[in-house]
Scaffold this active site. Structure first.
Site, PDB file in Angstrom:
ATOM      1  N   ARG A  35      42.730  77.115  90.929  1.00 30.99           N
ATOM      2  CA  ARG A  35      42.441  76.195  92.036  1.00 30.99           C
ATOM      3  C   ARG A  35      42.943  76.746  93.366  1.00 30.99           C
ATOM      4  NH1 ARG A  35      43.290  70.239  89.266  1.00 30.99           N
ATOM      5  NH2 ARG A  35      41.241  70.266  88.297  1.00 30.99           N
ATOM      6  N   LYS A 198      33.727  59.571  74.221  1.00 34.27           N
ATOM      7  CA  LYS A 198      33.224  58.203  74.268  1.00 34.27           C
ATOM      8  C   LYS A 198      31.900  58.030  74.997  1.00 34.27           C
ATOM      9  CE  LYS A 198      37.678  55.882  74.297  1.00 34.27           C
ATOM     10  NZ  LYS A 198      38.610  55.257  75.244  1.00 34.27           N
ATOM     11  N   GLY A 351      36.841  69.712  83.517  1.00 34.42           N
ATOM     12  CA  GLY A 351      37.566  69.287  82.324  1.00 34.42           C
ATOM     13  C   GLY A 351      37.403  70.233  81.150  1.00 34.42           C
ATOM     14  N   GLY A 374      36.135  64.288  87.051  1.00 31.24           N
ATOM     15  CA  GLY A 374      35.733  62.924  87.416  1.00 31.24           C
ATOM     16  C   GLY A 374      34.695  62.916  88.526  1.00 31.24           C
TER      17      GLY A 374
HETATM   18  P1  AMP Z   1      36.021  63.555  77.029  1.00 29.76           P
HETATM   19  O1  AMP Z   1      37.316  63.417  77.741  1.00 29.76           O
HETATM   20  O2  AMP Z   1      35.270  62.270  76.853  1.00 29.76           O
HETATM   21  O3  AMP Z   1      35.147  64.675  77.551  1.00 29.76           O
HETATM   22  O4  AMP Z   1      36.391  63.936  75.521  1.00 29.76           O
HETATM   23  C1  AMP Z   1      37.039  65.127  75.186  1.00 29.76           C
HETATM   24  C2  AMP Z   1      37.708  64.962  73.853  1.00 29.76           C
HETATM   25  O5  AMP Z   1      36.747  64.580  72.891  1.00 29.76           O
HETATM   26  C3  AMP Z   1      38.339  66.228  73.346  1.00 29.76           C
HETATM   27  O6  AMP Z   1      39.731  66.063  73.353  1.00 29.76           O
HETATM   28  C4  AMP Z   1      37.789  66.389  71.949  1.00 29.76           C
HETATM   29  O7  AMP Z   1      38.789  66.709  71.011  1.00 29.76           O
HETATM   30  C5  AMP Z   1      37.222  65.025  71.649  1.00 29.76           C
HETATM   31  N1  AMP Z   1      36.130  65.081  70.678  1.00 29.76           N
HETATM   32  C6  AMP Z   1      34.980  65.746  70.778  1.00 29.76           C
HETATM   33  N2  AMP Z   1      34.252  65.610  69.652  1.00 29.76           N
HETATM   34  C7  AMP Z   1      34.968  64.844  68.815  1.00 29.76           C
HETATM   35  C8  AMP Z   1      34.753  64.343  67.504  1.00 29.76           C
HETATM   36  N3  AMP Z   1      33.625  64.625  66.825  1.00 29.76           N
HETATM   37  N4  AMP Z   1      35.711  63.559  66.946  1.00 29.76           N
HETATM   38  C9  AMP Z   1      36.835  63.280  67.623  1.00 29.76           C
HETATM   39  N5  AMP Z   1      37.097  63.710  68.868  1.00 29.76           N
HETATM   40  C10 AMP Z   1      36.174  64.499  69.462  1.00 29.76           C
END
Ligand code: AMP
Length: 394
Positions: A35, A198, A351, A374
């Site tokens: 950064r 999610k 991220g 974000g």
């Molecule tokens: P996000 O912050 O929504 O981009 O989510 C990232 C996180 O999702 C990471 O820490 C991954 O370990 C988790 N993740 C991705 N795929 C899976 C999965 N199939 N089951 C559980 N966690 C997951």
């Protein structure tokens, strides 16, 4: 169109620049200076223009209080190394003060200052007018070069930009131009790949992209919710049961809008999320009750590769599995590698997916890796970012 850094003449003037120096630290040492390096083009340009350059940033979450743990001193040291010892750290817990102003007013053109962590002041995150005025009083111009905080209305971005002639720095300009073009006037076919934990975090993004893209690929734990909504069993996988109806609505909306929505056809499953858990690949029709889907399988990877093969724009945000664990990182790294080989505009949201690109050493093969997780999601959602909206129009 917003004013950009080249729209003003800074000769002999003072320019205050909001940077994103929110770098990872371990025992007071910077573990990744990307950064800081990313801010250099804007800083060097202003030095060449004979400006006095005043840099500011937040670091971590000191919660509006001075806190030595979050001082920007390590950043000043690193930045100074990168700029031939030409950075003066203005260590003052009030960030801006009469003393700080007096120091800056004495400086010769070409001098670079760094203020203390803007979040040492409780007014920063509330966009407090007094603090914004104090910051603005230090300079003649304001430049926003911090994309990562542009989705927030804080004193050091929105507040100051209303008080001084303002412009976008090179870094933010690039983010806005590349992502803006992808959303407003993309080269087609345009494919979005969305992963992560999610569906609820990405509803806005999916909804907005369904009006823009030709195909949408859903991977990661998000896919589990869609698979379950289609009546499949997902065992103990991470799933949002309260979003099944929504997933069905999104599937119907994709169909109505003629957007091909691609879900995994096979997944890597295990009974626990650990390095030494036994794992195997199964069809999404055969996920047993005792396992979790933790990555996409080989067939899904091949399908994604074939779906993106002729794409002219690809946006990727969110990992395909629990990529923090080696046994479940194949899907994420395969996507990273596939993107790097495409003859297309490839954009990776901040991220985890940006970290995967970085770890795989593929950054140079991607058109644009966003510096803000974000903020890039909000752009993909079609939202206006306050830190950018507040910059003067051309
Ligand atoms: P996000 O912050 O929504 O981009 O989510 C990232 C996180 O999702 C990471 O820490 C991954 O370990 C988790 N993740 C991705 N795929 C899976 C999965 N199939 N089951 C559980 N966690 C997951």
């Amino acid at each position: 169109m917003k004013k950009t850094i080249k729209d003003y003449n800074y000769e002999g003037k003072k320019v205050i620049v909001r940077c994103d120096f929110n770098v990872p630290l371990k025992n007071g040492e910077i573990t990744d200076d990307n950064r800081i390096v990313a801010a250099l083009p804007t800083i060097k340009y202003l030095i060449e223009q004979n400006a006095v350059v005043i840099l500011m940033s937040h670091l971590g979450r000191p919660k509006g209080q001075p806190n030595e743990e979050y001082t920007l001193f390590p950043v000043a040291k690193r930045l100074s190394k990168l700029l031939n010892d030409n950075v003066h750290f203005l260590k003052d817990d009030r960030v801006a003060s009469d003393e700080v102003k007096a120091e800056i007013d004495k400086a010769k053109p070409g001098t670079v200052f760094l203020l203390e962590n803007t979040r040492f002041r409780p007014e920063e995150e509330k966009n407090g007018e007094e603090f914004a005025k104090e910051l603005a009083s230090l300079a003649d111009y304001y430049v926003n070069d911090a994309f990562g905080t542009s989705h927030r209305a804080h004193a050091s971005n929105v507040g100051v930009s209303k008080l001084l002639p303002s412009a976008l720095g090179f870094l933010v300009q690039k983010e806005v131009e590349i992502m803006g073009k992808a959303i407003e006037n993309p080269e087609r076919p345009f494919v979005a790949i969305l992963g992560g934990a999610k569906v609820s975090d990405k509803i806005g993004v999916i909804n907005n992209l369904l009006d823009i893209v030709d195909k949408i690929v859903i991977v990661g734990a998000m896919a589990n919710t869609f698979l379950k909504a289609q009546g499949k069993s997902v065992g103990k996988s991470l799933v949002e049961d309260d979003k099944l109806e929504l997933a069905n609505e999104l599937l119907a909306s994709a169909k109505a809008k003629n957007v091909k929505l691609i879900l995994p056809m096979d997944v890597v499953v295990a009974t626990e999320i650990s390095d030494d858990a036994e794992f195997k690949t199964v069809s999404v029709d055969d996920i047993s009750d005792d396992v979790m889907a933790l990555d996409i399988g080989e067939k899904s990877i091949k399908e994604i590769q074939s779906e993106i093969a002729d794409a002219k724009t690809v946006v990727w945000n969110g990992p395909a599995g629990v990529f923090e664990i080696d046994n479940f990182n194949k899907g994420t790294f395969a996507i990273a590698e596939s993107l790097s080989k495409l003859d297309a505009i490839t954009i990776v949201g901040g991220g985890d997916s940006a970290a995967a690109i970085e770890k795989a050493g593929l950054k140079d093969a991607i058109t644009h890796v966003s510096t803000g997780g974000g903020a890039s999601l909000e752009l993909l959602e079609g939202k206006v970012l306050p830190g950018i909206a507040a910059i003067a129009d051309k």
